[in-house]
Motif scaffolding. Sequence first.
Motif, short mmCIF file in Angstrom:
data_model
loop_
_atom_site.label_atom_id
_atom_site.label_comp_id
_atom_site.label_asym_id
_atom_site.label_seq_id
_atom_site.Cartn_x
_atom_site.Cartn_y
_atom_site.Cartn_z
N UNK A 191 0.85 -1.18 0.00
CA UNK A 191 0.00 0.00 0.00
C UNK A 191 0.89 1.24 0.00
N UNK A 192 0.60 2.16 -0.91
CA UNK A 192 1.34 3.43 -0.94
C UNK A 192 0.41 4.52 -1.43
N UNK A 193 0.81 5.76 -1.20
CA UNK A 193 0.01 6.90 -1.60
C UNK A 193 0.83 7.89 -2.41
N UNK A 194 0.13 8.62 -3.26
CA UNK A 194 0.74 9.70 -4.03
C UNK A 194 -0.07 10.96 -3.74
N UNK A 195 0.56 11.91 -3.08
CA UNK A 195 -0.13 13.13 -2.65
C UNK A 195 0.19 14.29 -3.58
N UNK A 196 -0.82 15.17 -3.73
CA UNK A 196 -0.63 16.34 -4.57
C UNK A 196 -1.86 17.20 -4.61
N UNK A 197 -1.87 18.15 -5.53
CA UNK A 197 -2.98 19.10 -5.65
C UNK A 197 -3.52 19.07 -7.07
N UNK A 198 -4.86 19.00 -7.17
CA UNK A 198 -5.51 19.06 -8.47
C UNK A 198 -5.80 20.51 -8.85
N UNK A 199 -5.44 20.85 -10.08
CA UNK A 199 -5.77 22.17 -10.63
C UNK A 199 -6.56 21.98 -11.90
N UNK A 200 -7.62 22.74 -12.06
CA UNK A 200 -8.41 22.68 -13.30
C UNK A 200 -7.63 23.40 -14.40
#
Length: 201
Positions: A191-200
């Motif tokens: 199990x792993x995660x990829x974090x970030x921010x969504x921009x339109x």
Amino acid sequence: MKRCLVWKWILLIIFEVVNLSMQIEYQFELEDESIYTNCSNVQPGTLNINGLFDMTHLSTIMKPEGIELSGNMTSVFNAQPSDRIEVTGNLFYFDRGTWQPTTLNMAIKDFCKVMYDEKQLWYKEWAARVTNKDVIKDNCIKEHGTVFLMETYTIKLRFGSSMPLVSGRYTLRIRVFAIDQSGKKRPNDVCYEVKGTFFKI
């Protein structure tokens, strides 16, 4: 009968075009140079990304235009060549200090069948960048010691959705399981995660 079939095909094409035209394009800006982070609240024995790949020789560098990736990664997953690899993905949105689930989820019952499928979300920014894929494509991630040689490139994650997303911080949680021929899950899933921010866009 032939006319009816023709109209069915026409309607399917129209629905597909309408669906594509309604999609909203988003860019996902990674927040961590190392890309992958650990999952929280997992079952004992669950491994992080290092239980899937040895990334000693993989380089990720944060640059103004994004994260540059180069080098190679080696499969170390606890699986056998006859196993079926199952992958799930769940998108969470950070709201008021906690990660909230969204309706965007996926479940892939046989990952190795679609690992190099050009229609898949991961193809453009991962599988297509494996320079020796013609040699190792039959190994998938099940063959311990398989080396994935990666071209040097800047990761640019884009995502099209017909469902509007609130701009903000998200995490994509990926889980990887090996299922043996009897249908039993092997221990030490990942199990792993990829974090970030969504921009339109």
